[in-house]
Design an enzyme around this catalytic site. Structure first.
Site, PDB file in Angstrom:
ATOM      1  N   HIS A  43      -8.525 -45.918 -10.166  1.00 31.60           N
ATOM      2  CA  HIS A  43      -9.068 -45.693  -8.613  1.00 31.60           C
ATOM      3  C   HIS A  43     -10.535 -45.318  -8.550  1.00 31.60           C
ATOM      4  O   HIS A  43     -11.242 -45.810  -7.828  1.00 31.60           O
ATOM      5  CB  HIS A  43      -8.054 -45.021  -7.789  1.00 31.60           C
ATOM      6  N   HIS A  89      -6.262 -50.105   0.627  1.00 32.79           N
ATOM      7  CA  HIS A  89      -5.102 -49.339   0.908  1.00 32.79           C
ATOM      8  C   HIS A  89      -3.666 -49.850   0.478  1.00 32.79           C
ATOM      9  O   HIS A  89      -2.768 -49.734   1.321  1.00 32.79           O
ATOM     10  CB  HIS A  89      -5.045 -48.473   2.072  1.00 32.79           C
TER      11      HIS A  89
END
Lengths: 728, 230
Positions: A43, A89
């Site tokens: 990430h 998300h």
């Protein structure tokens, strides 16, 4: 050097752990290991994707700042800049839909106002599982409420987006949020720290134990125990974010800030190391001074918390009082928690002890970078129209318009405040949204798009198509497309076929960006979107932004009056492979997706922009999902007008002509259709008259009624509310 | 015309209404932070839309206790026109400057869409440029706009001409489907007893510019200018 490795490597591979030991010259303690773990997570480090992202074009004369900062910045003339980015998300939204989606909006807003921009619009791209899957309804409900709950409260209009349903998202929904902001081009704020001795100031909400290790969670596959990960999801407070926006923008109007960075993924860890790292400096933090929501937090927890609505700033000497006065007005914490140093090291102190002491450059800049093995996606055969059953056109149209991927999204966007700030010119439900820029004659057009069924069938074409669809949607309002942000949603990159999808999509995007002078200025990568080994349909979601010099010239998709002529720009051969007709009417998801001619895309885009700028058309709509007849039906519903259609190509079978998804096409409506066709021909662009608007409440083809507007509207508007109410 | 828009922590449509006032008056209203205790001499006070204090607790409940509200109340009692839109209406209701309360929408969902309003009386500072019975199209955008009061109060409001607007169809019928939030008797806006305070859920300020779709709300602000000029 061989080291005894601890049992829990916090998501690092053994080789990565050994590298951490090598960097420190000793085994990391728990806090340090946590920092390595988040900084080297997929990430935060883009370790699987970096090699390929670097191949995308990122420059143009109007690009002020490309990828690598909090968001991309482009010049929109007169000293104004547009600042924008999209971010996923996905993992949090699947685990806890409301908070996952809400904090996704909060995070992307911070990326944009961190750079000094006033956010003026939000968009989102949502992908859910099969409507029949037992979790889908509650995910749709929670995600939409979360996006609305956050965006409405902070007072940034949610003006556009897209939503798809497909069984491949049953275990991994996709929630991608985009924010667009505006600033003065000479008042952009960056994350690069400078000036050893300058204060490191923490502002915003207090730090709690929420979201610890969220970035690591977002870098792993799901399994049957994913629900247990709920404590790693953050909790949003949009009211605090609203205050933070106002306080930051007020402080940015002074001369106090050297550098600023929001605390997003990996919280205090990434913000502090990135700011110091970009400046080639060190940073020393006294964690006892960090405002905390709960007592007894450890250094590890403080550094890895992903509590929301927090920012870290480097202030000029003596500017602390200015900051304190402004943040006190908004009743937000504002605390000096450390200083910049010239040591190049991150030093953390708490309770009088050194909790971490590590060099910054190797941790941030020298994060691992992998060249993962990949295999190209095998080409699919072309589907011939003669091998696809021809259903009655009216019935097929009704079924498509009421299908999950084409039905009206009104149920979704009516839960979003798309009007706040009072500048929304073209509302959700059309091609691109258009938001006027106050105090100017200008407006920005923006659109998010991706067609995952094309991407899985042929990643290169799919990646290319996602870029050109935003280009078309923006052009269809009259705006000139300027730049994009990308959100790469894929499965597990450690599987060569998934990595092959990624590589293919990037290749297609690159060609489209280059051909259209449409660079990438920011983006985000979300990998490991799979559950128990089942990967999602790849979704390189593109968010495009374009500029209208004269806002008043913009057009939407609704024709204005009966008797206008309808003209199709661009030629179609009736391409049914990977189409919605094939999927919804024939139950097939096979075939190669439609090819794309980038040269024609550019010419056709330029033509429709010229037609709109010249005031020659009252409406314009790009032809995409569902093909020509769907585009026409959407225009009819938007305008509340009937259509008398005629003039189909006799060489193409009717079902392929009307539902083929050939690219590069637009429908325009014009009082003087002959003039439009004349301009098109003189530019060497194919244009075909396809009918006219009427005052009758139906669609006719060559004089026979296909369907009434009422039936069409009832199905189109009815599907989603009926589904959400459990009636579907 | 001298006007002020009160800004609470979490207000978010102060710019929208300031733009609308400027379009009608040529003069930008003052933006006054809620912590102020006093106001300059004014011809109009506006409480704007938004989510004051995040709508935590109850919508408008905390903002109604802000320092500036004492001054707003004092001015209202002296007859200064006070307009509360959306969250501003919720704050006025919590401050008991207008009758009734605002509950969550019957759908329990936020709703943003154009609605039609029937002007119930042209006899007010705010509605004098409209004809009684005139239908206007303006947007609404709220989660808690479901107007409620007991039947006796509603009867009294109707009897005294204190109902300003009702949700209706494009041709002026007050049907259930035209009501976006379940409001009692389709009420979209109410006056105080002296009709110098108006609270309304929909956003006339977002319907004051042809480029943005409708100018039906502009007559409210134009009417207020007339009132001051007289």
């Amino acid at each position: 050097m061989t080291t005894q490795r601890p049992n829990d490597l916090m998501g690092l591979t053994p080789a990565e752990y050994d590298r951490a030991v090598e960097i420190l010259g000793r085994p990391p303690n728990r806090t340090e290991l946590g920092i390595f773990s988040v900084m080297w997570s997929e990430h935060c480090s883009y370790k699987s994707s970096k090699k390929w992202l670097k191949t995308l074009p990122t420059t143009a004369p109007w690009v002020i700042c490309g990828p690598g900062e909090n968001a991309g910045v482009i010049d929109i003339g007169d000293g104004d800049a547009a600042i924008f980015k999209i971010e996923s998300h996905n993992h949090p939204s699947y685990i806890e839909p409301y908070q996952g989606a809400a904090t996704g909006v909060g995070g992307i807003l911070r990326d944009v106002f961190t750079m000094g921009a006033r956010p003026i619009a939000n968009l989102n791209a949502l992908r859910f599982g099969d409507p029949k899957h037992p979790r889908t309804r509650s995910l749709v409900s929670g995600v939409v409420a979360g996006i609305g709950g956050y965006g409405n409260c902070v007072g940034v209009p949610t003006v556009g987006g897209e939503t798809n349903f497909h069984a491949s998202y049953n275990g991994n929904c996709l929630v991608n949020a985009m924010t667009v902001g505006i600033a003065k081009a000479d008042r952009i704020f960056y994350a690069k720290a400078s000036g050893p001795g300058n204060s490191v100031v923490y502002v915003g909400a207090k730090t709690g134990r929420d979201g610890i290790h969220g970035a690591t969670m977002a870098s792993a596959e799901f399994d049957e125990n994913s629900e247990e990960k709920r404590p790693t999801v953050q909790v949003g407070d949009p009211f605090k974010e609203k205050l933070l926006i106002e306080a930051c923008l007020e402080l940015m109007a002074t001369d106090a800030i050297v550098a600023i960075q929001d605390m997003g993924a990996a919280g205090l860890t990434s913000s502090s190391t990135e700011m110091a790292g970009k400046g080639g400096l060190g940073i020393e933090l006294d964690l006892d001074k960090v405002p905390m929501r709960e007592s007894g937090m450890t250094a590890y927890e403080v550094m890895l918390s992903e509590s929301q609505e927090r920012m870290l700033m480097i202030l000029k000497p003596g500017a602390e009082d200015i900051a304190l006065r402004i943040f006190r007005k908004y009743e937000l914490d504002c605390v000096t928690i450390g200083t910049l140093t010239d040591t190049g090291r991150l030093v953390l102190k708490m309770h009088g002890r050194v909790e971490a002491d590590m060099p910054i450059a190797p941790v941030s800049a020298a994060a691992p970078e992998y060249d993962r093995p990949w295999t190209p996606t095998p080409a699919r055969p072309v589907v011939e129209a003669k091998d696809v059953p021809a259903h009655a056109l009216g019935t097929a149209l009704a079924q498509l318009m009421a299908s999950p991927d084409l039905a009206s999204r009104r149920w979704i966007w009516e839960q979003y405040d798309y009007l706040v700030r009072g500048h929304t010119m073209i509302r959700p439900g059309g091609d691109a949204a258009v938001v006027r820029l106050p105090g100017t004659t200008k407006a920005l057009a923006m659109s998010v798009d991706c067609t995952p069924r094309y991407c899985v069938a042929d990643p290169e074409r799919g990646g290319m198509q996602a870029v050109v669809e935003t280009y078309r949607n923006i052009s269809a309002t009259g705006a000139r497309p300027l730049a994009i942000t990308d959100n790469m949603n894929f499965g597990n990159p450690e599987r060569p076929e998934i990595m092959g999808q990624f590589v293919g999509c990037i290749a297609g995007m690159r060609q489209a960006c280059e051909a259209l002078d449409y660079p990438v200025v920011s983006g985000n990568v979300s990998l490991y979107n799979e559950t128990s080994g089942n990967a999602i349909l790849p979704a390189p979601v593109i968010g495009g932004v374009g500029l209208l010099a004269e806002a008043a010239s913009a057009v939407g998709i609704a024709p204005k009056a009966a008797g206008e002529g309808l003209v199709v720009i661009g030629e179609g051969e009736g391409w049914l492979g990977a189409s919605l007709y094939l999927r919804e009417l024939c139950g097939r998801e096979d075939g190669a997706p439609p090819p794309i001619n980038l040269g024609l895309e550019k010419r056709h885009g330029g033509l429709v922009r010229a037609l709109i700028e010249g005031g020659m058309v009252t409406a314009c709509h790009d032809v995409s999902d569902g093909g020509l007849l769907v585009a026409l039906a959407e225009m009819a519903l938007a305008g509340g007008l009937g259509l008398a259609l005629a003039g189909a190509d006799p060489d193409v079978s009717p079902h392929a002509f009307w539902f083929g998804e050939d690219q590069g096409r637009y429908v325009v409506s014009a009082a003087d259709a002959d003039a439009v066709i004349g301009v098109a021909r003189s530019s060497g662009v194919f244009a075909r008259r396809i009918g006219a608007t009427t005052a009758d409440a139906c669609l006719t083809l060559d004089g026979s009624v296909l369907i009434s507007l009422d039936v069409l509207r009832a199905g189109h508007e009815g599907w989603l509310p009926d589904y959400m109410a459990g009636r579907g | 015309m001298r006007s002020a828009v009160i800004v609470f922590p979490g207000s978010n449509r102060e710019g929208d209404v300031a733009d609308a006032i400027e379009r009608s008056t040529g003069r930008r209203p003052a933006l006054v932070w809620h912590a102020e205790a006093s106001l300059p001499s004014l011809d109009l006070i506006v409480l704007p839309g938004g989510f004051a204090y995040g709508d935590y607790l109850r919508t408008g409940a905390i903002a109604a206790q802000s320092p500036i509200m004492r001054e707003v109340r004092a001015r209202a009692e002296k007859g200064v026109p006070v307009l509360g839109i959306c969250n501003g209406f919720q704050i006025l209701a919590e401050a008991k400057l207008v009758p009734g309360v605002l509950l969550s929408n019957a759908s329990l969902k936020f709703v943003c869409k154009d609605v039609y309003l029937r002007v119930e009386t042209s006899q007010s500072l705010f509605t004098q440029r409209y004809a009684t019975g005139e239908v206007m199209r303006v947007p609404c955008a709220h989660h808690d706009g479901n107007y409620f009061a007991d039947p006796q109060t509603l009867d009294r409001l109707e009897g005294e001409g204190q109902v300003a607007f009702r949700y209706c169809t494009a041709d002026g019928r007050t049907t259930a489907t035209a009501n976006p939030n379940g409001s009692a008797r389709n009420i979209a806006g109410v006056f105080n007893a002296t009709k110098n305070v108006l609270g309304m859920m929909p956003h006339p300020e977002n319907a004051t510019d042809a480029l943005l779709g409708s100018t039906d709300g502009k007559k409210m602000f134009d009417g207020l200018v007339d009132a001051v000029a007289r």
